[in-house]
Design an enzyme around this catalytic site. Structure first.
Site, PDB file in Angstrom:
ATOM      1  N   SER A 194       3.063  -2.258   4.087  1.00  0.00           N
ATOM      2  CA  SER A 194       3.026  -0.808   3.876  1.00  0.00           C
ATOM      3  C   SER A 194       4.261  -0.411   3.092  1.00  0.00           C
ATOM      4  O   SER A 194       5.264  -1.134   3.101  1.00  0.00           O
ATOM      5  CB  SER A 194       3.055  -0.078   5.223  1.00  0.00           C
ATOM      6  OG  SER A 194       4.369  -0.092   5.772  1.00  0.00           O
ATOM      7  N   ASP A 195       4.208   0.719   2.420  1.00  0.00           N
ATOM      8  CA  ASP A 195       5.458   1.313   1.945  1.00  0.00           C
ATOM      9  C   ASP A 195       6.196   1.769   3.208  1.00  0.00           C
ATOM     10  O   ASP A 195       5.617   1.886   4.284  1.00  0.00           O
ATOM     11  CB  ASP A 195       5.188   2.479   0.983  1.00  0.00           C
ATOM     12  CG  ASP A 195       6.389   2.732   0.080  1.00  0.00           C
ATOM     13  OD1 ASP A 195       7.512   2.326   0.434  1.00  0.00           O
ATOM     14  OD2 ASP A 195       6.212   3.346  -0.987  1.00  0.00           O
ATOM     15  N   CYS A 196       7.513   2.022   3.076  1.00  0.00           N
ATOM     16  CA  CYS A 196       8.311   2.149   4.286  1.00  0.00           C
ATOM     17  C   CYS A 196       8.072   3.473   5.003  1.00  0.00           C
ATOM     18  O   CYS A 196       8.383   4.533   4.453  1.00  0.00           O
ATOM     19  CB  CYS A 196       9.770   1.889   3.941  1.00  0.00           C
ATOM     20  SG  CYS A 196       9.882   0.208   3.273  1.00  0.00           S
ATOM     21  N   CYS A 256       0.849  -1.199   0.000  1.00  0.00           N
ATOM     22  CA  CYS A 256       0.000   0.000   0.000  1.00  0.00           C
ATOM     23  C   CYS A 256       0.882   1.246   0.000  1.00  0.00           C
ATOM     24  O   CYS A 256       1.995   1.241   0.516  1.00  0.00           O
ATOM     25  CB  CYS A 256      -1.002  -0.017   1.148  1.00  0.00           C
ATOM     26  SG  CYS A 256      -0.309  -0.237   2.790  1.00  0.00           S
ATOM     27  N   ALA A 312       5.041   4.381   5.810  1.00  0.00           N
ATOM     28  CA  ALA A 312       3.729   4.890   5.413  1.00  0.00           C
ATOM     29  C   ALA A 312       2.750   4.886   6.591  1.00  0.00           C
ATOM     30  O   ALA A 312       1.827   5.701   6.641  1.00  0.00           O
ATOM     31  CB  ALA A 312       3.153   4.062   4.268  1.00  0.00           C
TER      32      ALA A 312
END
Ligand SMILES: *[C@@H]1O[C@H](CO)[C@@H](O)[C@H](O)[C@H]1NC(C)=O
Ligand SMILES: *[C@@H]1O[C@H](CO)[C@@H](O)[C@H](O)[C@H]1NC(C)=O
Ligand SMILES: *[C@@H]1O[C@H](CO)[C@@H](O)[C@H](O)[C@H]1NC(C)=O
Ligand SMILES: *[C@@H]1O[C@H](CO)[C@@H](O)[C@H](O)[C@H]1NC(C)=O
Ligand SMILES: *[C@@H]1O[C@H](CO)[C@@H](O)[C@H](O)[C@H]1NC(C)=O
Length: 760
Positions: free
Chosen positions: A284-286, A248, A288
């Site tokens: 998650s994106d890092c 995401c 996020a």
């Protein structure tokens, strides 16, 4: 993710030992656990492991750098490995930095150049190499077996710093790239070779622009654009390719941060696209998760934001250093045990399905260093570059009639800079062959002169001019290598302008005035090529982007005519003033009083259109009359037995192609559909099928059946529904058009897919 930061961290450490190990199911603490029992279904195996964990152990395994549980014999695991165009540096992936096994991987061109080949078979071969090398790295402890690739966000704005990580701007092109890349990466076996990840879900396509950035941006998107464009690549990934994981995005979509977005992750991804049956996970994106409270202000505290994300369907938080607040969410009772268990079961089922707990019994246990950098992999890397490079201009100068000792001036900063061949998200390439290296291999008499990179000093004081002119005066041919350097693009770096650097234009003008054959090899991202297309002294232009480890060889094979160019632009080449007309943050695709529209489907006056690409020969094409000219919507759908009607076949299109020129060449057949049917007042020329023909010899005629689906023929209405419309359809072959025909579809409009309405 911040690849640059990561690169610095990773490469500054001397790596001599492997960093990841597999669990031992044959002895020790894990041996008795049902997760090790290969006769049980994967979901039961994962559930058994989760059931054995304490609450504290569970909470430590919801982040990318997971601690494992030593009490249970579950080793630490870093979920974050990368392999965008070859196994790459990441916190979970290391390369030995002294000679020896696992000091390198095969490095392919950047995805946008691979997409330019319009060759599905090629992409699957590339995916296979990356998947096999990725698993070999994992087996030997140099990486995990979860790789956060591919990047399938549509490249809709030419300024995006990460555009070259993607397969371009067109939905069909991206979907097929995703399909064949995932098939290659995860492999044909029941047990996944590696777990691939489609990112960034959804609508993440700029970094930082005019005060907005990806961490606080709220992408406002109509249902029509969302369903038709931004979400389609993920439909391919989740629904049709059943990919192992999804990431995401940082940005919010219509007010809700992507990683806390129930509508995106639950209603559509796991609900409408039925992704749950395969028990996959969402990362998650890092950092996020932190964005949800800190930048989107969608939650009051980080703990609350963290709980919202897990509740909405995210299963793991990627982070650098404890940026989510999992302990807080837990201790405040916001994060429930059932949610934690659900996340862990999805995560471990992914690993079970990849044979992580199977030791020597894993299908992929034997992959090792011997499978990395093999001869075939090197050939595929070269083939990808040859097929992807696009010929944009040619006055007949190319191919050059090079002899053993032809004198060639090779000018420009890119001519002999190995480190500038690979692009972003790279590993340690097996080798890097520059154009100068390749020219010397061919026995040419090479004179090298470097050149300016960005908007550096120009005019009479140019420090490059004298050596460039000296090299050129002494040569029969001039090859200029320029464009935009890697340092001008990438993560967190969008471009402000699409212009050629003035200093490079000045140098090209001076070289052009010598009146010698001058070939421009345009590297890096797309720019407005008007000045070089118009410049009389420039005979020919090849666009080579970041062509990977054998890019120099590919370029020289094309220049010398050993191979023929056949790539097509997977993106529109916009005029430079596009950047002043439309804000990066404007997500609308369709034209309005404020916007000329985006992508080839709507933007009317490109410098070079999507699909454009010249050849060394001439092709003609005909659509065979055996193709029916009348259909009814009812009959087309009545024959469809698939769960998802849009996936049913539309009758294949027979196209005959003749090589009417003098050179053997590949040819990409592009089939567009156009017409004013459905909800649109525009003809909406849309790529609906394509295929690559190989080695068509002079005089040869080849017939091909182009396959497409009802979905490729349908359009999306204002509510996002996929609808097959009655109307008069025009088929257009190639860009520019070589031939057209029309057919009619009669009957009532039929909805193929009803798009879920967003929450009110
Ligand atoms: C593994 O599971 C199967 C099926 O439930 C069971 O029959 C078998 O006893 C189990 N093996 C072990 C070693 O627990
Ligand atoms: C990797 O190690 C081999 C020896 O095992 C060496 O020949 C090669 O040059 C090294 N490659 C890189 C990229 O360091
Ligand atoms: C969705 O997945 C479930 C569980 O595997 C399956 O029974 C169902 O048929 C699927 N639904 C569709 C529409 O494919
Ligand atoms: C932008 O540039 C193109 C090509 O140079 C030109 O045709 C067009 O009129 C310009 N548009 C605007 C709004 O300035
Ligand atoms: C093919 O080559 C012949 C002989 O060199 C030339 O006359 C002709 O124009 C060429 N045809 C094409 C289509 O390039």
């Amino acid at each position: 993710m911040k690849s640059l930061l990561m690169l610095v961290l990773v490469t500054s450490v001397t790596v001599t030992a492997q960093n990841q190990r597999f669990p031992d199911c044959t002895s020790g603490n894990l041996a008795g656990n049902a997760v090790c029992n290969t006769s049980l279904p994967p979901s039961e195996r994962a559930a058994a492991l989760v059931a054995a964990m304490t609450a504290e152990e569970k909470l430590q395994n919801l982040v990318s750098k997971a601690n494992g549980a030593s009490r249970l014999g579950l080793p630490a695991y870093n979920w974050w490995s990368e392999a965008l165009h070859g196994v790459a540096y990441a916190p979970g992936t290391q390369f030995r930095n002294v000679p020896g096994p696992f000091n390198s991987s095969t490095s392919f061109p950047m995805p946008v150049l691979m997409a330019a080949a319009f060759d599905d078979e090629l992409i699957e071969k590339v995916g296979n190499v990356i998947g096999i090398e990725g698993r070999a790295f994992g087996n030997e402890g140099w990486s995990g077996i979860d790789y956060w690739t591919p990047n399938v966000n549509p490249y809709k704005d030419p300024r995006w710093g990460r555009g070259s990580e993607t397969p371009g701007e067109d939905v069909l092109r991206i979907k097929r790239y995703a399909k064949f890349m995932i098939r290659g990466l995860e492999g044909p076996e029941e047990q996944r070779r590696i777990v691939a990840t489609c990112k960034h879900f959804a609508a993440n396509d700029f970094e930082d622009w005019n005060g907005a950035n990806r961490h606080n941006f709220n992408a406002k998107i109509t249902l029509q654009d969302l369903a038709e464009y931004y979400m389609m690549p993920f439909q391919q990934c989740a629904r049709d390719s059943k990919v192992g994981s999804i990431m995401c995005a940082y940005n919010a979509v219509n007010g809700v941060p992507s990683c806390a977005n129930k509508y995106l992750m639950d209603t559509i991804l796991r609900g409408h696209w039925n992704w749950t049956e395969h028990n996959n996970y969402i990362t998650s994106d890092c950092e996020a998760v932190l964005d949800v409270s800190a930048n989107h202000h969608y939650a009051r505290t980080n703990a609350e934001g963290t709980a919202l994300c897990f509740d909405a369907g995210m299963d793991i938080s990627c982070e650098y250093s404890g940026s989510s607040d999992i302990p807080g969410a837990w201790s405040q009772g916001l994060l429930k045990q059932a949610t934690v268990d659900r996340a862990l079961r999805r995560l471990y089922e992914g690993l079970v399905r990849a044979g992580y707990f199977d030791g020597a019994k894993s299908t992929h246990a034997l992959l090792g260093w011997g499978d990395v950098n093999n001869h075939e992999a090197q050939q595929v890397a070269l083939q990808a570059a040859v097929e992807g490079i696009v010929l944009l201009k040619n006055d007949g100068t190319l191919p050059l009639d090079l002899k053993q000792s032809s004198k060639v001036a090779m000018v420009g900063f890119w001519a002999d800079a190995p480190e500038k061949l690979s692009g972003g998200y790279s590993g340690a390439p097996y080798f890097l062959h520059t154009p100068v290296y390749a020219a010397r291999q061919m026995g040419l008499d090479v004179k090298v002169a470097t050149g300016p990179i960005l908007q550096e000093a120009t005019g009479g004081s140019s420090p490059w001019l004298a050596s460039a002119l000296a090299a050129a005066r002494d040569s029969d041919y001039i090859l200029y290598f320029g464009g935009l350097d890697t340092s001008s693009a990438g993560e967190t770096k969008d471009r402000q302008a699409l212009d050629w650097p003035t200093a490079q234009l000045d140098l090209l003008n001076s070289l052009g005035s010598l009146g010698k054959p001058l070939v421009l090899v345009h590297m890096g991202d797309m720019m407005d090529d008007t000045p070089v297309l118009d410049m009389e002294g420039v005979s020919s232009i090849l666009w080579a982007n970041w062509p990977g480890q054998d890019g120099g060889t590919a370029v020289m094979q094309l220049i010398s005519g050993q191979k023929s160019p056949s790539g097509r632009l997977p993106v529109t080449q916009y005029p430079a003033n596009y950047t002043t007309i439309i804000p990066m943050t404007d997500m609308a695709l369709r034209p309005s009083s404020k916007s000329p529209g985006r992508t080839y489907r709507w933007y009317p006056t490109p410098i070079k259109p999507f699909g454009f690409g010249l050849h060394y020969t001439t092709f003609t094409a005909t659509i065979l009359p055996s193709f029916a000219t009348h259909f009814t919507t009812g009959n087309l759908v009545a024959d469809c037995k698939n769960t998802y009607l849009d996936t049913c076949e539309f009758p294949a299109l027979p196209v005959q192609v003749t090589n009417a020129g003098n050179r053997t060449s590949d040819y990409v057949v592009l089939a567009y559909l156009s017409g004013k049917y459905g909800p649109e007042p525009y003809p909406l020329k849309t790529l609906s099928s394509y295929s690559r023909l190989r080695n068509v010899t002079p005089g040869e005629t080849v017939t091909i059946s182009l396959e497409w689906t009802l979905g490729d023929v349908a359009r999306h209405d204002e509510n996002g529904n996929t609808v097959l419309y009655p109307g008069v359809y025009t088929v257009i072959i190639d860009e520019p058009s070589l031939t057209t025909m029309t057919f009619t579809i009669e009957g009532d409009a039929i909805m193929l897919d009803k798009w879920p309405a967003p929450p009110v």
